[in-house]
Design an enzyme around this catalytic site. Structure first.
Site, PDB file in Angstrom:
ATOM      1  CG  HIS A  79      -1.833  -1.206   1.266  1.00 46.25           C
ATOM      2  ND1 HIS A  79      -3.085  -1.196   0.702  1.00 46.25           N
ATOM      3  CD2 HIS A  79      -1.667  -2.461   1.760  1.00 46.25           C
ATOM      4  CE1 HIS A  79      -3.669  -2.384   0.857  1.00 46.25           C
ATOM      5  NE2 HIS A  79      -2.823  -3.172   1.502  1.00 46.25           N
ATOM      6  CG  ASN A 111      -6.370   0.099   0.108  1.00 46.98           C
ATOM      7  OD1 ASN A 111      -5.278   0.155  -0.432  1.00 46.98           O
ATOM      8  ND2 ASN A 111      -6.527  -0.298   1.363  1.00 46.98           N
ATOM      9  CG  ASP A 322      -1.274  -6.401   3.676  1.00 47.11           C
ATOM     10  OD1 ASP A 322      -1.496  -5.355   3.038  1.00 47.11           O
ATOM     11  OD2 ASP A 322      -2.111  -6.898   4.469  1.00 47.11           O
ATOM     12  CG  HIS A 326      -2.420   2.429   9.119  1.00 48.25           C
ATOM     13  ND1 HIS A 326      -3.413   2.991   8.348  1.00 48.25           N
ATOM     14  CD2 HIS A 326      -2.510   1.091   8.922  1.00 48.25           C
ATOM     15  CE1 HIS A 326      -4.085   2.031   7.723  1.00 48.25           C
ATOM     16  NE2 HIS A 326      -3.555   0.868   8.046  1.00 48.25           N
TER      17      HIS A 326
HETATM   18  O1  DOR Z   1      -3.938  -4.943   7.528  1.00 46.11           O
HETATM   19  C1  DOR Z   1      -4.324  -4.528   6.457  1.00 46.11           C
HETATM   20  N1  DOR Z   1      -4.162  -3.246   6.095  1.00 46.11           N
HETATM   21  N2  DOR Z   1      -4.939  -5.374   5.649  1.00 46.11           N
HETATM   22  C2  DOR Z   1      -5.516  -4.966   4.510  1.00 46.11           C
HETATM   23  O2  DOR Z   1      -6.030  -5.789   3.805  1.00 46.11           O
HETATM   24  C3  DOR Z   1      -5.533  -3.533   4.155  1.00 46.11           C
HETATM   25  C4  DOR Z   1      -4.403  -2.828   4.758  1.00 46.11           C
HETATM   26  C5  DOR Z   1      -4.520  -1.328   4.680  1.00 46.11           C
HETATM   27  O3  DOR Z   1      -4.837  -0.806   3.602  1.00 46.11           O
HETATM   28  O4  DOR Z   1      -4.225  -0.668   5.665  1.00 46.11           O
HETATM   29 ZN    ZN Z   2      -5.817  -7.286   2.346  1.00 44.50          ZN
END
Ligand code: DOR
Ligand code: ZN
Length: 452
Positions: A79, A111, A322, A326
């Site tokens: 991400h 996303n 993954d 954040h």
């Molecule tokens: O832990 C996660 N964070 N799992 C996900 O599938 C999405 C991701 C996020 O976008 O923060």
């Molecule tokens: Zn995911």
């Protein structure tokens, strides 16, 4: 805008000779001491000894004896948060973190805000990647418009714009009929569908894995079957449609069993596992450290054992981080309210090397699952050092011991439960498109000029 455009625009990096390392290239069946010569953005030669006469003038020399030389790592699941959440990460910081972890290609999830569900957003991501990305960025397009799971995104248009797969990651596609149609389109377009397998009716309200640890912590759990129910449903749809189906971040014993059986039955199914699901169990959540809150949640010891079995017998195709950055305001709150996700690009290698130490898989197997396997699954260039391949190379120091330190993390976000861990193994040089994009080896000397 894509890699090809970038390459024609950029200046050509000087040739690079990586001498005397243990070259591991699983795709070529290679594991032995060799020299690797890169020039013009390609691998030119890999051979036990490249003589000075073969080295173009002006080449930089990397002395790699005692180090492992392998294809640049490929991560199918990150991400990067751009556009829209640049306070957590952006393409510049995310690709720098990738380079520091040994990755030369990252596939970024849609996303974002706005989500990558149309050509304009795919093109924006590719343009920003060309401008500021230090490694290759390949976007993944949304399955549904707005990731809402109601109507399909313009999948053909997304493919034309350059996406390498489709996913609503972060959310599952709950509607089975929509998933069936997405699979029909994905099959027609020849791209894989990546499912974040989570039945929301089963997981609703859960913030960690359901089981004794959740009871102890007093936190609401998500049952393991929230994942496997979705995987099993999708496997039926995969059998019906013939689409290539990829399970993101597989985490439970039942899911691994389901994928194993589907593979035996010949279905075009694949799956990835994260380093954190292999390293930690749900017991880690009892610390209430919100860095341990991820989706899918950290699972039980039995699940982790099943993931390792799935790796050992080939059911699990590859690793993916993954990487989910954040900011403090998303994480420094009550466990219940914290965002799901942890960063992973910079700690993947040492965590995965633990599996080699534990003899779950061999070192070449580990490297295959970071290089050739993901390249094949998403049809990406790279993943091998065969002559003519892209000059994407990672040099590893398997002995280097270091401590994960929040202040030296390249990612804009620090949400990892591994801060303070003393780990072993580090990417000391990352080369992408022939350019050094991460270097902890010190200044590179110039190779002696070729005699004329
Ligand atoms: O832990 C996660 N964070 N799992 C996900 O599938 C999405 C991701 C996020 O976008 O923060
Ligand atoms: Zn995911």
């Amino acid at each position: 805008m894509n890699d090809e455009i970038r390459q024609s625009e950029g200046s050509v990096p000087p040739p690079l000779l990586i001498r005397g390392g243990r070259v591991i290239d699983p795709a070529a069946g290679l594991d032995g001491c060799a020299d690797v010569l890169l020039a013009g953005g390609r691998v030119v030669a890999v051979s036990p000894h490249i003589s000075d006469g073969q080295v173009p003038p002006g080449a930089r020399l990397v002395r790699a004896s005692g180090l492992v030389v392998c294809p640049g790592f490929i991560d199918l699941h990150v991400h990067l948060r751009e556009p829209g959440h640049e306070y957590k990460e952006d393409i510049a910081s995310g690709t720098r973190a990738a380079a520091a972890g040994g990755f030369t290609t990252v596939c970024c999830m849609p996303n974002t805000t706005p989500p990558n569900d149309c050509r304009a957003v795919t093109e924006l991501v590719l343009r920003r990647a060309a401008e500021v990305g230090v490694v290759r960025v390949r976007p993944i397009g949304a399955i549904s418009q707005g990731l809402r799971g109601e109507a399909l995104a313009e999948m053909a248009e997304l493919k034309e714009a350059g996406v390498v797969a489709f996913s609503d990651d972060g959310r599952p596609v709950m509607n089975a009929e929509l998933m069936r149609r997405a699979m029909e389109y994905a099959r027609m377009l020849g791209l894989p569908l990546v499912q974040h397998a989570e039945d929301l009716s089963l997981s609703a309200g859960g913030v960690m894995n359901e089981g004794p640890a959740a009871t102890r912590a007093g936190l609401r759990g998500q049952p393991a079957c929230a994942e496997s129910v979705m995987v099993l449903r999708d496997l039926e749809l995969c059998a019906l449609t013939g689409a290539r189906y990829h399970v993101a971040h597989i985490s439970t014993a039942a899911s691994v069993r389901a994928v194993r059986e589907a593979k035996r039955a010949g279905l075009p199914v694949s799956c990835e596992v994260t380093p954190h699901h292999l390293t930690l169990t749900d017991a880690a959540c009892c610390s209430y450290d919100t860095a341990t809150k991820v989706a899918p949640p950290l699972r039980s010891e039995a699940d982790v054992a099943a993931l390792k079995e799935g790796l050992a017998d080939g059911t699990i195709d590859c690793f993916a981080t993954d990487h989910a950055p954040h900011a403090p305001q998303d994480k420094q709150v009550e466990f219940d309210r914290a965002a799901f996700g942890m960063i992973g690009l910079e700690t993947a290698l040492p965590l995965l090397l633990r599996l080699v130490e534990e003899r779950v898989i061999s070192l070449p197997d580990m490297i295959a699952r970071l290089t050739s396997r993901p390249a094949t699954l998403f049809g990406l260039p790279g993943g091998s050092l065969r002559p003519g391949s892209p000059a994407d190379v990672t040099v590893l120091d398997l002995q280097r011991v270091w401590t994960v330190d929040g202040t030296t993390i390249r990612s804009k976000s620090r949400n990892t439960p591994f801060v303070g861990w003393q780990v072993r193994g580090r990417a000391v040089l990352t080369v992408c498109r022939g350019e050094v994009v991460h270097d902890e080896m010190g200044p590179l000397p110039t190779a002696p000029p070729a005699p004329r």
